[in-house]
Scaffold this motif. Structure first.
Motif, PDB file in Angstrom:
ATOM      1  N   ARG A 116      31.668  36.202  42.884  1.00 24.34           N
ATOM      2  CA  ARG A 116      31.425  34.855  42.289  1.00 24.34           C
ATOM      3  C   ARG A 116      30.974  34.663  40.679  1.00 24.34           C
ATOM      4  NH1 ARG A 116      30.970  33.607  47.772  1.00 24.34           N
ATOM      5  NH2 ARG A 116      31.787  31.727  48.445  1.00 24.34           N
ATOM      6  N   ALA A 145      36.675  29.608  45.649  1.00 22.09           N
ATOM      7  CA  ALA A 145      35.307  29.433  45.093  1.00 22.09           C
ATOM      8  C   ALA A 145      35.320  29.843  43.498  1.00 22.09           C
ATOM      9  CB  ALA A 145      34.486  30.703  45.583  1.00 22.09           C
ATOM     10  N   TYR A 146      34.240  29.743  43.077  1.00 24.96           N
ATOM     11  CA  TYR A 146      33.951  30.304  41.547  1.00 24.96           C
ATOM     12  C   TYR A 146      34.336  31.837  41.555  1.00 24.96           C
ATOM     13  CZ  TYR A 146      31.536  25.734  40.535  1.00 24.96           C
ATOM     14  OH  TYR A 146      31.246  24.464  40.421  1.00 24.96           O
ATOM     15  N   GLY A 147      34.539  32.133  40.166  1.00 32.36           N
ATOM     16  CA  GLY A 147      34.839  33.453  39.749  1.00 32.36           C
ATOM     17  C   GLY A 147      36.050  34.118  40.223  1.00 32.36           C
ATOM     18  N   ASP A 149      37.999  34.165  42.797  1.00 32.65           N
ATOM     19  CA  ASP A 149      38.714  33.270  43.606  1.00 32.65           C
ATOM     20  C   ASP A 149      39.385  32.397  42.715  1.00 32.65           C
ATOM     21  OD1 ASP A 149      37.738  34.355  45.586  1.00 32.65           O
ATOM     22  OD2 ASP A 149      37.358  32.568  46.780  1.00 32.65           O
TER      23      ASP A 149
END
Length: 363
Positions: A116, A145-147, A149
């Motif tokens: 992330r 998700a953040y990052g 992903d």
């Protein structure tokens, strides 16, 4: 799938947690309707009965339909049969938001996961890999998700490709909050998928169970940036247990976010640097081969034996060398050296300047 069975699976998703193998075994032995009754009436059913109060499976299905979502159950045409590899831990059902076929998208899908708190390098690599996979008509799956992903999803979307977001919450929930627009685009252009019911919120155990779903649904998992204890590595471990292809993108050796990926590669994961290498691993045998990458072919590469010995003995500078010096350097007979020089001259590789021979150009 009868209406009663569909309603029972929707209710089971409300009163149980993902990956519960005891529930999976009940389903295998008795089917969803009787499994639901046994769970609610059994000696350990008090907690589940409490969860079941106020649950309305029919209302859940109607609410999902209003959102453009549906419940896909094992045995149905849209069910991805590779999820059956999870055995008793396979999902009771999957809530799917979007119009594409989950089964068909999963046939040519690759998971891309990672840190992330990633670096600019990780964002660039994940986005470019996903865009290249989309250009090859492969579906990119990740966790929303953040990052890494987010970079994977955005890369596929930017290339007008399809991406699947596999969530640890209900498909009607926005998590993380900052991804409202991104998750909306995924639902329109691809699919949002979750085994959790509408309204469900994420918890740490649900993230871990979600990872098994990512691993099982796709043909292989690519890890881009992961520290030693990264959650992305749990997805890779589950993929390996399920005999899926596990791949890692190498990073700077001085970066903490490379430690987990490099360990994954050392433990048998495949090193990949672009989409062609990913597709070669997860695609058809003998048909999806990555291009052979070699440096430029130089004239010297075609030389062998005595000709190569003579060329290697010639100095790089303009003055060159006389035959006598080349004889000493190569150990060959004078007439042999002379013959090889004339052959090389005919190929335009060497030139004669008086008593000296020189390289015609860098070889």
């Amino acid at each position: 799938m009868t209406e009663a069975e569909r309603l029972a699976r929707a209710a089971l998703g409300r009163i149980t947690e993902p990956g519960d193998e005891s529930v999976g075994l009940l389903l295998e032995r008795h089917g969803p309707v009787e499994a639901l009754a046994r769970l609610l009436d059994g000696p350990s059913g008090e907690g589940r009965r409490a969860r079941a109060r106020g649950t309305d499976a029919r209302a859940d299905l109607d609410h999902a339909a209003a959102l453009g979502a549906r419940l896909v159950c094992p045995g149905e045409e849209e069910w991805p049969t590779q999820l059956d590899d999870l055995g008793p831990a396979r999902p009771i059902g999957l809530w799917v938001r979007g119009t594409a076929s989950l089964r068909l998208l999963a046939l040519r899908s690759v998971a891309m996961v990672g840190a992330r708190a990633c670096t600019d390098y990780g964002v660039r690599v994940a986005a470019e890999l996903s865009a290249e996979l989309a250009d090859s008509a492969w579906t990119v799956a990740s966790g929303g998700a953040y990052g890494i992903d987010a970079a994977a999803h955005r890369g596929a979307l930017a290339a007008t490709g399809i991406t699947v977001g596999i969530l640890a919450c209900g498909v009607d929930q926005i998590y993380p909050r900052g991804h409202s627009a991104l998750l909306g685009r995924i639902a329109e252009q691809g699919l949002l998928v979750s085994e959790l019911p509408l309204g469900a919120h994420p918890t740490k155990p649900r993230f871990l169970q979600r990872n098994r779903l990512i691993a099982a649904l796709t043909r292989g998992t690519v890890v881009v940036e992961a520290a030693r204890r990264s959650g992305a590595l749990s997805t890779a471990r589950r993929a390996r247990e399920l005999n899926r292809i596990v791949m890692g993108v190498p990073g700077p050796v001085c970066s903490e976010l490379s430690v987990g990926v490099h360990a994954l590669i050392r433990d048998g994961g495949s090193l990949v640097t672009d989409a062609a290498e990913v597709v070669e691993l997860v695609g058809g045998i003998g048909t999806d081969l990555a291009p052979d990458r070699r440096g430029p072919l130089l004239p010297r590469d075609a030389l062998v034996g005595e000709a190569l010995q003579v060329v290697e003995a010639l100095p790089a500078g303009a003055p060159g060398a006389p035959v006598e010096r080349l004889v000493r350097s190569t150990g060959l007979r004078p007439d042999t050296v002379l013959q090889r020089l004339y052959e090389l001259g005919a190929l335009g590789l060497v030139v004669r300047r008086g008593a000296r021979w020189c390289l015609a150009r860098p070889l």
